[in-house]
Structure formats: C-alpha cells, structure tokens
Design an enzyme around this catalytic site. Structure first.
Site, PDB file in Angstrom:
ATOM      1  N   LYS A  60     -26.920  61.184   9.489  1.00 29.90           N
ATOM      2  CA  LYS A  60     -27.683  60.501   8.445  1.00 29.90           C
ATOM      3  C   LYS A  60     -26.755  60.364   7.243  1.00 29.90           C
ATOM      4  O   LYS A  60     -26.326  61.363   6.663  1.00 29.90           O
ATOM      5  CB  LYS A  60     -28.937  61.296   8.074  1.00 29.90           C
ATOM      6  CG  LYS A  60     -29.732  60.675   6.923  1.00 29.90           C
ATOM      7  CD  LYS A  60     -30.965  61.504   6.590  1.00 29.90           C
ATOM      8  CE  LYS A  60     -31.696  60.934   5.378  1.00 29.90           C
ATOM      9  NZ  LYS A  60     -32.911  61.727   5.039  1.00 29.90           N
ATOM     10  N   ARG A 118     -32.663  52.555   7.031  1.00 26.19           N
ATOM     11  CA  ARG A 118     -33.942  52.709   6.345  1.00 26.19           C
ATOM     12  C   ARG A 118     -34.332  51.405   5.670  1.00 26.19           C
ATOM     13  O   ARG A 118     -33.548  50.803   4.950  1.00 26.19           O
ATOM     14  CB  ARG A 118     -33.843  53.827   5.315  1.00 26.19           C
ATOM     15  CG  ARG A 118     -33.921  55.229   5.907  1.00 26.19           C
ATOM     16  CD  ARG A 118     -35.354  55.694   6.082  1.00 26.19           C
ATOM     17  NE  ARG A 118     -35.996  55.714   4.784  1.00 26.19           N
ATOM     18  CZ  ARG A 118     -35.864  56.713   3.893  1.00 26.19           C
ATOM     19  NH1 ARG A 118     -35.118  57.767   4.175  1.00 26.19           N
ATOM     20  NH2 ARG A 118     -36.472  56.650   2.737  1.00 26.19           N
ATOM     21  N   ASP A 157     -38.538  56.838   0.380  1.00 26.68           N
ATOM     22  CA  ASP A 157     -39.037  58.008   1.097  1.00 26.68           C
ATOM     23  C   ASP A 157     -40.543  57.933   1.322  1.00 26.68           C
ATOM     24  O   ASP A 157     -41.300  57.571   0.425  1.00 26.68           O
ATOM     25  CB  ASP A 157     -38.711  59.287   0.319  1.00 26.68           C
ATOM     26  CG  ASP A 157     -37.222  59.581   0.294  1.00 26.68           C
ATOM     27  OD1 ASP A 157     -36.476  58.934   1.051  1.00 26.68           O
ATOM     28  OD2 ASP A 157     -36.817  60.454  -0.488  1.00 26.68           O
ATOM     29  N   ASP A 192     -26.377  58.932   3.517  1.00 22.03           N
ATOM     30  CA  ASP A 192     -27.420  58.726   2.518  1.00 22.03           C
ATOM     31  C   ASP A 192     -26.846  58.399   1.146  1.00 22.03           C
ATOM     32  O   ASP A 192     -26.189  59.244   0.529  1.00 22.03           O
ATOM     33  CB  ASP A 192     -28.266  60.009   2.449  1.00 22.03           C
ATOM     34  CG  ASP A 192     -29.578  59.820   1.727  1.00 22.03           C
ATOM     35  OD1 ASP A 192     -29.982  58.669   1.484  1.00 22.03           O
ATOM     36  OD2 ASP A 192     -30.217  60.843   1.409  1.00 22.03           O
TER      37      ASP A 192
END
Length: 517
Positions: free
Chosen positions: A277, A326, A330, A279
């Site tokens: 991941k 994504r 979130d 980020d």
C-alpha cells in the site's frame, strides 16, 4: 455499575455495561437471525478465483481454497514444469519459466465426496487477475498495530475458515516503520512493535497466507513515521516542516530530495512481501512509475496499491502502472460514508480490468475502531449486506478492516458466501454499473464470464421497505430467465420481462439471471 438495554435500528439490541472506572463495554446483540448464507457441507467444494497470474521466473504463492470436512486430498492435472501442489495444504509453489496460459484442473476429495474445478495459471506481465481478498490493520488497530496482533489475526484467518473461501492477504498499514538501516539501507521495523519482520512473513506464508506492507514516497507518513524519501543523503528521518496551503490545513508532508525506493523494495523482496500500500496525496505519475519499476524488477510479484484519492484526471495513465487505486478518501463505519460509494463509481469503470482494480476503500464490517473505542460496526445488518454486495458486484479489492479474532457468526456468514464472492472474483473482471435509478433506489448489474447476469437491487433511501423492479429492457434482454437469490443460494423461479422484489431500507436483493432453457 449500571446495565441498560438500548434499541437501535433494524431490530438490533445493544447491551451497555458501565463500570466505576468510566469504561464502557459494548456487546452487540445476537445477529444470527439475519444470517442468509447456507452452511457449507461435508463434501469438498473448491472456491476462490479460477485464474491466477504470475510473472515468469517469479515464485508462485497461491493456496487453493477448499471447504469441506478435513482431511481433504487436493491434486491437479496440467501442472507445468517447475510447479508443484501440496496435496494436504493445497499450496501451489515453484515458478514458470515460459510465458503462457496453463490450463489446470484442481481435484479435491474426502470420504464425503469430490469436486473439480478448471483453473488457469497465466504466466505473463499481469498479476492480481482477480481483486485481492484479505485484511488490513488500519481500521481496527490504526497506530496500535503490532507483530503479535498481525499474527493473531493471521491465525484467525485460518482457524475461522476464511482462507477456505479465498481470503489470503494479511496487510500491515502505517506505523510499523523504525529507522533506515540493514543490508539494503532500507526502512527497518520498529523493534518495539515488530521485532522480527522476517519471522512474521515466514509464519504467515507457513499458514498459506500472504503478507503486505505500507510505505509512502513522502519523508514522513500520515502516521508520522519514516517514509521512502529524505532531505539528507543518509536517509535519516527528519520531521518535515509544516506547510499551510491555501485551504489553511496543516500539511507536514513532502517528497524529499533523496529517494530510497530501490533500497526499500530490495528489503521487501528479501522479506517475501506480497503486497504494497503506497500512500500519499496528490498521487502523481513520477513517483508511481518509479515504484512500479522497482517492484517489477524485484524478482517477486508484489501487488501495488495506490492510496488515497487517486486523481481521476490522470487515472488513464496511473492505472497502467498499478494494480489497485483508491477512488476516494477514507471510509468510516457509518451509513453516509458507505452510501456515498455505491452509485458513484461508474466513471471509474472503464479503467478496471483483470490486474487493475478500482478501490472504494477497505471493508467496515465486524469489530473495528481505528485503535480506540473498539466496537462492532455501526452498520445495521441490512447495511452490511449492501456493503458486501456492492463491493462484490463492483469487483473491487475486499480488504477486511476488523479484528478477525472476534468474528461472530453473522459477520462470518457475510464473508463466506461463495456465490456472492464469486461475483467479485469473476474472471471477466468487469465492474457492475448502474443500469437504472430512481431517487435512492437503483440497480447495478454486470455480465460475468459465463454469460450470467449478476445484479444488486438497492434501496438506499430512508423511507422503509420499497418494491424495486428489474426490467429486462434495462439489461437489453428478452425471453425467460431463471432468477437466483445469491445470498440464500436459492433459485426464485423463471421470469419473463421483469423481476420485482421488496427491498429493506438501506438493504439489497442480490440476484443472478441465467437463460432458461
């Protein structure tokens, strides 16, 4: 000490026990009445994907998911040279030297019966040919994650039987990082919380699972730990100065002058990492491509996930050098957060295909809490069915964000329905899109590899139960079709022209349509 029983939505009772130390312990009522998934039988059933991608010369890491009474003997025909299958564990290992598609047949037997499944092993450039299924530490532990908690959840992934339905990745999120060093001058784990990353990886692989890790191209991660770049040539961690942009939000994040991508990837490959991941924000092509190239040249297949809020304006390029990305910020365990991700993903659909997946974020079922005030999800049972159905229809990564050691029967039933999961893992790799919508009611649908239609009839409004109609014309179909309830794994009958269903508030009816003979 006080004891109260509160009534919440969807018929859920919540018992609240308050003790003198001002600690509140919440225990959800039994949701077993909402279970729709039939129990698995004693005879073997082979589950999970029907295809797996591996790059030539790279190690194969795959466990054949099989339910049924153990022991089960698992065999295969058509295995290429260099590949072997463990008959007891169902683990494929070895490597393929030559690119190509290898047609296998898996066979599972026990005293109660046998099962067969055709399977394609594809040696080529694309990996993650179906959406990754697994677990991530953030939504439950956040900055409190440890090696001990990671391994406890890995063991629960196996003991609960989730591994037998295709769940495989155990991904560590932010705050595992310590200082830069070691043989590759790479980020090393914080020894207070992750004393031995290699041992953790070995144990997880020894269970038939895979392990993932987290990083960022910034000097400093969101969790204020060392990132993949620095403002000094030694790579020593120095907190980045706070920048106040026009929106007045504090942004103590930046990409440093010196980057250590190759160093870190060499370390991950040495640890046998399977998933990254990556980020930061904004996600841009130079950093994305640099990491992609390093992972590709690592000698290991490492699924590459971009987070967070990938810019749609450049997704055509970014999607070619990443496996998942994504599509927003979130998620939280609230109905508004979930609802905002359901009828809003269609614009991303053209960029999804096998090996490349849209990601509306991790799952919010089960016991979670972001490192504090741990609790059972605030979603009602109907909202949880909506959540799992939508994620499976859209063929997005299924990454659990809960404590797997505290799985209740209802949550387990959500995560082990093989007909529902098969929609997510379908080899065609298509994202369901909205085919009709009226207010907060709508239908998402897609065609699967064998020509079956998978559809979700969603009631996202606040006006109680609603009747929703699926019209054949919206699917460009004519004639008679057999409608199957995928959650109950039961045919509902043969219909011509339309199918109507009463759908609970915030709920879904998930069905398939196959041509009647």
């Amino acid at each position: 000490m006080t004891f109260k029983i509160l009534k919440l939505s969807a018929g859920i009772l919540l018992c609240v026990l308050t003790v003198k130390a001002q600690t509140t312990v919440t225990t959800p009522a039994d949701n077993s009445a909402y279970i729709l998934t039939p129990k698995t039988g004693r005879a073997p059933r082979i589950n999970g994907p029907k295809i797996f991608g591996v790059r030539p010369g790279h190690p194969i890491v795959f466990t054949v998911p099989v339910t049924g009474t153990r022991p089960i003997k698992i065999s295969a025909t058509g295995l290429p040279a260099g590949v072997k299958l463990d008959a007891t564990t169902g683990r494929l290992s070895g490597s393929v030297s030559k690119a190509g598609t290898y047609n296998l047949v898996f066979i599972a037997k026990n005293p109660a019966g046998s099962a067969k499944r055709n399977f394609k092993l594809v040696a080529g450039e694309d990996i993650a040919l179906t959406p990754p299924m697994g677990w991530n530490s953030w939504n439950v532990y956040a900055s409190n994650v440890t090696q001990e908690l990671l391994l406890a959840n890995a063991k629960a992934m196996v003991s609960s039987g989730l591994i037998d339905h295709g769940w495989s990745y155990m991904n560590i999120d932010d705050v595992w990082q310590g200082e830069r060093g070691g043989p590759f001058h790479a980020i090393q784990p914080n020894l207070a919380t992750f004393p031995d990353m290699q041992r953790a990886s070995n144990e997880i692989h020894g269970m038939g699972l895979k392990i993932g890790i987290y990083s960022t191209p910034w000097v400093e991660s969101y969790g204020h730990h060392i990132g993949g770049s620095a403002n000094n040539s030694e790579g020593t961690f120095e907190k980045t100065p706070v920048v106040v942009p026009r929106n007045k939000k504090l942004m103590p994040y930046a990409i440093g002058t010196y980057q250590f991508v190759d160093n870190d990837v060499k370390q991950w490959a040495a640890w046998d990492i399977d998933y990254l991941k990556y980020d930061w924000n904004p996600i841009e092509m130079p950093e994305t491509k640099k990491m992609f190239d390093a992972l590709r040249n690592s000698g290991r297949d490492i699924v590459y996930s971009l987070s967070n809020s990938t810019p749609f304006a450049t997704i055509a390029d970014l999607s070619t050098v990443s496996n998942t990305w994504r599509t927003g910020g979130d998620i939280r365990d609230s109905w508004p957060s979930l609802k905002s991700r359901i009828f809003t993903q269609d614009k991303w659909a053209p960029y999804e295909k096998p090996g490349h997946w849209n990601d509306p974020d991790m799952m919010i079922v089960g016991y979670l809490g972001w490192g504090k005030d741990l609790h059972s999800t605030n979603l009602t049972p109907d909202e949880q069915y909506t959540h799992v159905s939508a994620w499976c229809l859209m063929s997005v990564p299924l990454l659990l964000g809960c404590d797997l050691t505290k799985l209740d029967d209802f949550t387990l039933s959500l995560l082990t329905n093989d007909e529902v999961l098969a929609v997510n893992q379908d080899t065609a790799g298509k994202q369901a899109t909205v085919i009709s919508k009226q207010g907060d009611n709508g239908i998402m649908a897609k065609t699967t590899e064998d020509g079956t239609i998978a559809a979700g009839m969603f009631n996202l409004g606040d006006n109680g139960k609603q009747q929703i109609t699926l019209n054949w014309a919206d699917l460009k179909l004519t004639g008679k079709y057999i409608v199957r309830d995928l959650w109950r794994q039961k045919d509902l009958g043969t219909f011509n022209g339309e199918f109507k269903a009463d759908v609970n508030q915030h709920g879904v009816v998930m069905i398939s349509l196959r041509k009647a003979k």
